[in-house]
Design a protein around this motif. Structure first.
Motif, PDB file in Angstrom:
ATOM      1  N   GLN A  83       0.929  -1.023   0.451  1.00  0.00           N
ATOM      2  CA  GLN A  83      -0.138  -0.496  -0.263  1.00  0.00           C
ATOM      3  C   GLN A  83       1.259   1.361   0.058  1.00  0.00           C
ATOM      4  O   GLN A  83       0.660   1.897  -0.553  1.00  0.00           O
ATOM      5  CB  GLN A  83      -1.236  -0.070   0.965  1.00  0.00           C
ATOM      6  CG  GLN A  83      -1.974   1.088   1.159  1.00  0.00           C
ATOM      7  CD  GLN A  83      -2.874   1.128   2.618  1.00  0.00           C
ATOM      8  OE1 GLN A  83      -2.985  -0.423   2.989  1.00  0.00           O
ATOM      9  NE2 GLN A  83      -3.493   1.789   2.891  1.00  0.00           N
ATOM     10  N   ALA A 101       2.181   1.634  -3.648  1.00  0.00           N
ATOM     11  CA  ALA A 101       1.067   2.208  -4.247  1.00  0.00           C
ATOM     12  C   ALA A 101       0.739   3.899  -4.246  1.00  0.00           C
ATOM     13  O   ALA A 101       1.127   4.931  -5.508  1.00  0.00           O
ATOM     14  CB  ALA A 101      -0.314   1.378  -3.800  1.00  0.00           C
ATOM     15  N   GLU A 102       1.052   4.395  -3.238  1.00  0.00           N
ATOM     16  CA  GLU A 102       0.935   5.654  -2.786  1.00  0.00           C
ATOM     17  C   GLU A 102       1.581   6.391  -2.913  1.00  0.00           C
ATOM     18  O   GLU A 102       1.557   8.056  -3.736  1.00  0.00           O
ATOM     19  CB  GLU A 102       0.810   6.136  -1.244  1.00  0.00           C
ATOM     20  CG  GLU A 102      -0.575   5.584  -0.684  1.00  0.00           C
ATOM     21  CD  GLU A 102      -0.503   5.200   1.162  1.00  0.00           C
ATOM     22  OE1 GLU A 102       0.369   5.461   1.043  1.00  0.00           O
ATOM     23  OE2 GLU A 102      -1.850   4.633   2.121  1.00  0.00           O
ATOM     24  N   GLY A 111       1.889   6.830  -7.159  1.00  0.00           N
ATOM     25  CA  GLY A 111      -0.317   7.185  -6.757  1.00  0.00           C
ATOM     26  C   GLY A 111       0.801   8.530  -7.011  1.00  0.00           C
ATOM     27  O   GLY A 111      -0.349   9.457  -8.361  1.00  0.00           O
ATOM     28  N   GLU A 132       7.447   4.174 -12.299  1.00  0.00           N
ATOM     29  CA  GLU A 132       7.238   2.549 -12.332  1.00  0.00           C
ATOM     30  C   GLU A 132       8.090   1.505 -12.634  1.00  0.00           C
ATOM     31  O   GLU A 132       7.517   0.544 -11.855  1.00  0.00           O
ATOM     32  CB  GLU A 132       6.306   2.664 -14.318  1.00  0.00           C
ATOM     33  CG  GLU A 132       5.874   1.610 -14.594  1.00  0.00           C
ATOM     34  CD  GLU A 132       4.338   1.333 -13.643  1.00  0.00           C
ATOM     35  OE1 GLU A 132       3.915  -0.034 -14.126  1.00  0.00           O
ATOM     36  OE2 GLU A 132       3.892   2.052 -13.033  1.00  0.00           O
ATOM     37  N   ARG A 183       8.579   0.529  -9.058  1.00  0.00           N
ATOM     38  CA  ARG A 183       7.340   0.215  -8.341  1.00  0.00           C
ATOM     39  C   ARG A 183       7.850  -1.417  -8.366  1.00  0.00           C
ATOM     40  O   ARG A 183       6.816  -1.817  -7.529  1.00  0.00           O
ATOM     41  CB  ARG A 183       6.233   0.728  -8.827  1.00  0.00           C
ATOM     42  CG  ARG A 183       4.709   0.080  -7.996  1.00  0.00           C
ATOM     43  CD  ARG A 183       3.981   0.579  -9.507  1.00  0.00           C
ATOM     44  NE  ARG A 183       3.825  -0.048  -9.813  1.00  0.00           N
ATOM     45  CZ  ARG A 183       3.706  -1.152 -10.163  1.00  0.00           C
ATOM     46  NH1 ARG A 183       2.952  -1.863  -9.650  1.00  0.00           N
ATOM     47  NH2 ARG A 183       2.934  -1.522 -12.096  1.00  0.00           N
ATOM     48  N   GLU A 229       7.816  -3.817  -5.301  1.00  0.00           N
ATOM     49  CA  GLU A 229       6.960  -4.573  -5.098  1.00  0.00           C
ATOM     50  C   GLU A 229       6.924  -6.103  -4.960  1.00  0.00           C
ATOM     51  O   GLU A 229       6.945  -6.878  -4.040  1.00  0.00           O
ATOM     52  CB  GLU A 229       5.255  -4.738  -6.347  1.00  0.00           C
ATOM     53  CG  GLU A 229       4.952  -3.380  -5.923  1.00  0.00           C
ATOM     54  CD  GLU A 229       3.807  -3.164  -7.095  1.00  0.00           C
ATOM     55  OE1 GLU A 229       3.021  -2.784  -6.889  1.00  0.00           O
ATOM     56  OE2 GLU A 229       3.905  -4.295  -8.010  1.00  0.00           O
TER      57      GLU A 229
END
Length: 100
Positions: free
Chosen positions: A17, A20-21, A24, A30, A33, A37
């Protein structure tokens, strides 16, 4: 520091989470990210690293400046009653100075 992970799924979910925040809000590209993950899903220490900011832990400690922080993990059988885990025992380095 000894940290017991009582719920790996909650830890990983919280880290995902946070990633993702960050993605975002544009703070995380990207490609980073995707790498992040994968890392938090494979290693609990990576998940902790995305949730705990070492600068927040020691930023207000007088006379201390965090220069570098790293995380690692290993599985251990922790028994707080065992003499092997005596937290009052001094840890001496090779030169006889206390290890912090």
């Amino acid at each position: 520091m000894v940290l017991e992970i009582a719920d790996v799924e909650a830890l990983t979910g919280g880290a995902l989470q946070r990633i993702a925040e960050s993605a975002g809000s544009g703070e995380m590209p990207e490609q980073e990210r995707v790498h992040a993950e994968g890392a938090v899903q494979e290693d609990e220490a990576e998940a902790v690293a995305y949730l705990v900011d070492p600068f927040d832990l020691v930023g207000d400690v007088p006379g201390a400046e965090l220069v570098q922080a790293s995380w690692s993990s290993e599985q251990v059988d922790y028994d707080p009653d065992s003499p092997d885990w005596d937290l009052d025992e001094d840890d001496d380095g090779e030169d006889g100075e206390d290890v912090v």
